[in-house]
Design a protein around this motif. Structure first.
Motif: not given
Length: 224
Positions: A39, A41, A177, A179
């Protein structure tokens, strides 16, 4: 008859054990060869150039006070954390970047490299601007944030002081974020000069050998 039944049961137990070992081997290979996607950013990272390479800045731009002749960089990308962040591209030579900005008494010059990243890191695949450089002429006590504002307006910050946009890019979003981004796998492939599939094929080969060996042992015991 009892002896034969006991022998067959022993063979079945050995076969089950071999199958279990084979299954565990498959699971281990898959875990190693196909790591979970990280995950990440999407954000602007801040860098300092020490003459030999880029170093991820340990302080925010508002707290950093670059010296005359410093080179600082910004890179927009998706990364899981600072250890996986990608560095700015392009030239990082102070003499080249600030060649057109003469030195002045009571001022300092700071060179900047601004890398807007790639389309893969952009939200929705938007084509980012080309990377650019600039030379800021500043007061001696000016911060890295002042240097950025001098060459790459407009800037956009969030309420905590995080740089969200440089020269208006991106138009929206701030450190959101992302994913399932394949940053970690791609970085590993690049560092080791290969593809994750190479490890997968090698692992499959090991599993095949283990399976053949287990089958041979079971057949051998049956013949005894």
């Amino acid at each position: 008859m009892t002896v034969r039944r006991d022998a067959r049961a022993a063979v079945r137990r050995r076969a089950a054990a071999a199958a279990g070992a084979l299954l565990a081997s498959v699971a281990a290979v898959v875990a190693v060869a196909c790591p979970a996607q990280a995950t990440g950013y999407r954000y602007w990272s801040f860098w300092e150039h020490g003459g030999t390479g880029w170093t991820f800045a340990q302080t925010g731009p508002a707290s950093a006070t670059p010296a005359d002749g410093a080179v600082e960089g910004w890179r927009f990308a998706v990364s899981a954390d600072s250890s996986a962040a990608v560095t700015p591209r392009g030239t990082a030579a102070f003499a080249a970047i600030c060649a057109g900005t003469p030195a002045a008494r009571g001022r300092k010059r700071v060179a900047l490299v601004v890398d807007y990243g790639t389309a893969a890191d952009a939200d929705g695949g938007t084509a980012p601007p080309r990377e650019r450089t600039g030379c800021a002429s500043l007061a001696p006590d000016a911060s890295a944030a002042d240097a950025l504002a001098a060459v790459a307006k407009p800037l956009r910050y969030d309420s905590s002081g995080l740089v969200c946009a440089i020269s208006g890019y991106p138009a929206a979003g701030c450190g959101e974020q992302v994913s399932g981004h394949g940053t970690t796998a791609a970085a590993a492939a690049g560092r080791h000069g290969g593809s994750p599939s190479v490890g997968l094929y090698a692992g499959i080969g090991v599993v095949v050998v283990l399976g053949a060996a287990a089958g041979w042992q079971v057949r051998r015991r049956r013949e005894r």
